[in-house]
Design a protein around this motif. Structure first.
Motif, PDB file in Angstrom:
ATOM      1  N   LEU A 180     -14.120  37.728   7.360  1.00 41.01           N
ATOM      2  CA  LEU A 180     -14.283  36.412   6.752  1.00 41.01           C
ATOM      3  C   LEU A 180     -14.827  36.674   5.430  1.00 41.01           C
ATOM      4  CD1 LEU A 180     -15.698  34.647   9.887  1.00 41.01           C
ATOM      5  CD2 LEU A 180     -13.841  34.042   8.626  1.00 41.01           C
ATOM      6  N   ARG A 203      -7.761  29.322   0.373  1.00 45.06           N
ATOM      7  CA  ARG A 203      -8.117  28.178   0.403  1.00 45.06           C
ATOM      8  C   ARG A 203      -7.114  27.503   1.268  1.00 45.06           C
ATOM      9  NH1 ARG A 203     -11.819  26.430  -3.560  1.00 45.06           N
ATOM     10  NH2 ARG A 203     -12.049  27.805  -5.390  1.00 45.06           N
ATOM     11  N   SER A 204      -7.596  26.508   2.007  1.00 46.67           N
ATOM     12  CA  SER A 204      -6.689  25.655   2.893  1.00 46.67           C
ATOM     13  C   SER A 204      -7.107  24.030   2.813  1.00 46.67           C
ATOM     14  CB  SER A 204      -6.582  26.287   4.163  1.00 46.67           C
ATOM     15  OG  SER A 204      -5.921  25.239   4.985  1.00 46.67           O
ATOM     16  N   ARG A 220      -6.937  22.100   4.979  1.00 50.26           N
ATOM     17  CA  ARG A 220      -7.403  21.436   6.095  1.00 50.26           C
ATOM     18  C   ARG A 220      -8.821  22.346   6.567  1.00 50.26           C
ATOM     19  NH1 ARG A 220      -1.888  21.026  10.171  1.00 50.26           N
ATOM     20  NH2 ARG A 220      -0.937  19.544   8.876  1.00 50.26           N
ATOM     21  N   TRP A 221      -8.946  23.312   5.615  1.00 50.63           N
ATOM     22  CA  TRP A 221     -10.217  24.104   6.103  1.00 50.63           C
ATOM     23  C   TRP A 221     -10.933  24.526   4.952  1.00 50.63           C
ATOM     24  CZ3 TRP A 221     -12.309  25.135  10.471  1.00 50.63           C
ATOM     25  CH2 TRP A 221     -13.409  26.245  10.805  1.00 50.63           C
ATOM     26  N   PRO A 222     -11.841  23.663   4.602  1.00 50.43           N
ATOM     27  CA  PRO A 222     -12.752  23.811   3.284  1.00 50.43           C
ATOM     28  C   PRO A 222     -13.407  24.957   3.077  1.00 50.43           C
ATOM     29  CG  PRO A 222     -13.772  22.022   4.622  1.00 50.43           C
ATOM     30  CD  PRO A 222     -12.409  22.471   5.182  1.00 50.43           C
ATOM     31  N   ARG A 223     -13.680  25.535   2.083  1.00 48.79           N
ATOM     32  CA  ARG A 223     -14.254  26.764   1.655  1.00 48.79           C
ATOM     33  C   ARG A 223     -15.668  26.819   2.487  1.00 48.79           C
ATOM     34  NH1 ARG A 223     -13.259  31.155  -1.392  1.00 48.79           N
ATOM     35  NH2 ARG A 223     -15.228  32.279  -2.186  1.00 48.79           N
ATOM     36  N   ALA A 252     -16.801  25.426   5.070  1.00 49.94           N
ATOM     37  CA  ALA A 252     -16.779  25.686   6.416  1.00 49.94           C
ATOM     38  C   ALA A 252     -16.615  27.429   6.633  1.00 49.94           C
ATOM     39  CB  ALA A 252     -15.299  25.020   7.142  1.00 49.94           C
ATOM     40  N   THR A 253     -15.657  27.890   5.868  1.00 44.98           N
ATOM     41  CA  THR A 253     -15.491  29.311   6.132  1.00 44.98           C
ATOM     42  C   THR A 253     -16.907  30.216   5.749  1.00 44.98           C
ATOM     43  OG1 THR A 253     -13.086  29.126   4.971  1.00 44.98           O
ATOM     44  CG2 THR A 253     -14.225  31.438   5.396  1.00 44.98           C
ATOM     45  N   LEU A 285     -19.146  29.621   8.746  1.00 43.56           N
ATOM     46  CA  LEU A 285     -18.660  30.544   9.922  1.00 43.56           C
ATOM     47  C   LEU A 285     -18.986  31.911   9.816  1.00 43.56           C
ATOM     48  CD1 LEU A 285     -16.915  30.399  12.639  1.00 43.56           C
ATOM     49  CD2 LEU A 285     -14.823  30.726  11.184  1.00 43.56           C
TER      50      LEU A 285
END
Length: 202
Positions: A39, A48-49, A51-54, A56-57, A60
């Protein structure tokens, strides 16, 4: 300590249950460490995605790192309670002071202390400054390498086929992402970027 062993019902079983759970906690900690490194490298690569903001990564990454330390602590605690190996506290806290495979076990102790230092540095970044935090954070690779060698050489399951598969898969992921990170770092920047936040890179 004796009360703890009796409470866990380990004296009658010769510490077998403790040894099994300690190994399971160690493998879980290693899997979580792999996830944390992966990660962190993904953040450094700025993947980047929609559907998955930075952020959140980033969160996590922090959560998985904390879980790694929790299972690492459980691994050490259960080894301290083990009635068969009978590790003394100094053997579990001081590198290379162990009576059992001192070199390989010592690497595990070094990895544990470094992992704790790297985690603490994230919360002390405002005090130590970005440059010091960045240099210390690079110790993550030392943590990962030492933990891998520790598991292979000190663990009783280290050379079993399933364990070798776990270590090989982990090493391939980390090596591949590290190579991609290094390749990206060599490219000339198209524009000047702002200084990254503490969670941006491994």
């Amino acid at each position: 300590m004796v009360a703890g062993r009796r409470l866990a019902g380990l004296d009658a079983g010769g510490g077998v249950l403790t040894w099994i759970v300690a190994r399971a906690a160690g493998f879980t900690a290693y899997g979580l460490l792999t996830g944390s490194v992966v990660l962190g490298l993904a953040l450094g690569l700025r993947w980047r995605s929609p559907r998955w903001p930075r952020w959140a990564t980033t969160e996590l990454h922090r959560f998985v790192t904390l879980l790694t330390l929790v299972f690492l602590g459980l691994h050490v605690l259960l080894l301290a309670l083990d009635g068969y190996m009978r590790f003394r506290p100094v053997e579990l806290l001081v590198p290379f002071a162990n009576h059992y495979r001192p070199l390989w076990t010592g690497l595990g102790v070094v990895a544990a202390w470094l992992a704790l230092a790297v985690w603490a540095s994230t919360w002390l970044q405002g005090l130590i400054g970005y440059r010091a935090w960045r240099r210390l954070h690079l110790a993550t690779f030392v943590v990962y390498a030492a933990a891998t060698v520790h598991g292979l050489q000190a663990g009783s399951d280290g050379h079993r086929p399933w364990a070798l598969t776990v270590y090989a898969a982990s090493a391939l992921m980390v090596a591949g992402l590290t190579a991609a990170r290094l390749a990206g770092a060599r490219r000339p920047p198209t524009r000047r970027l702002l200084e990254p936040s503490p969670a941006e890179q491994v």
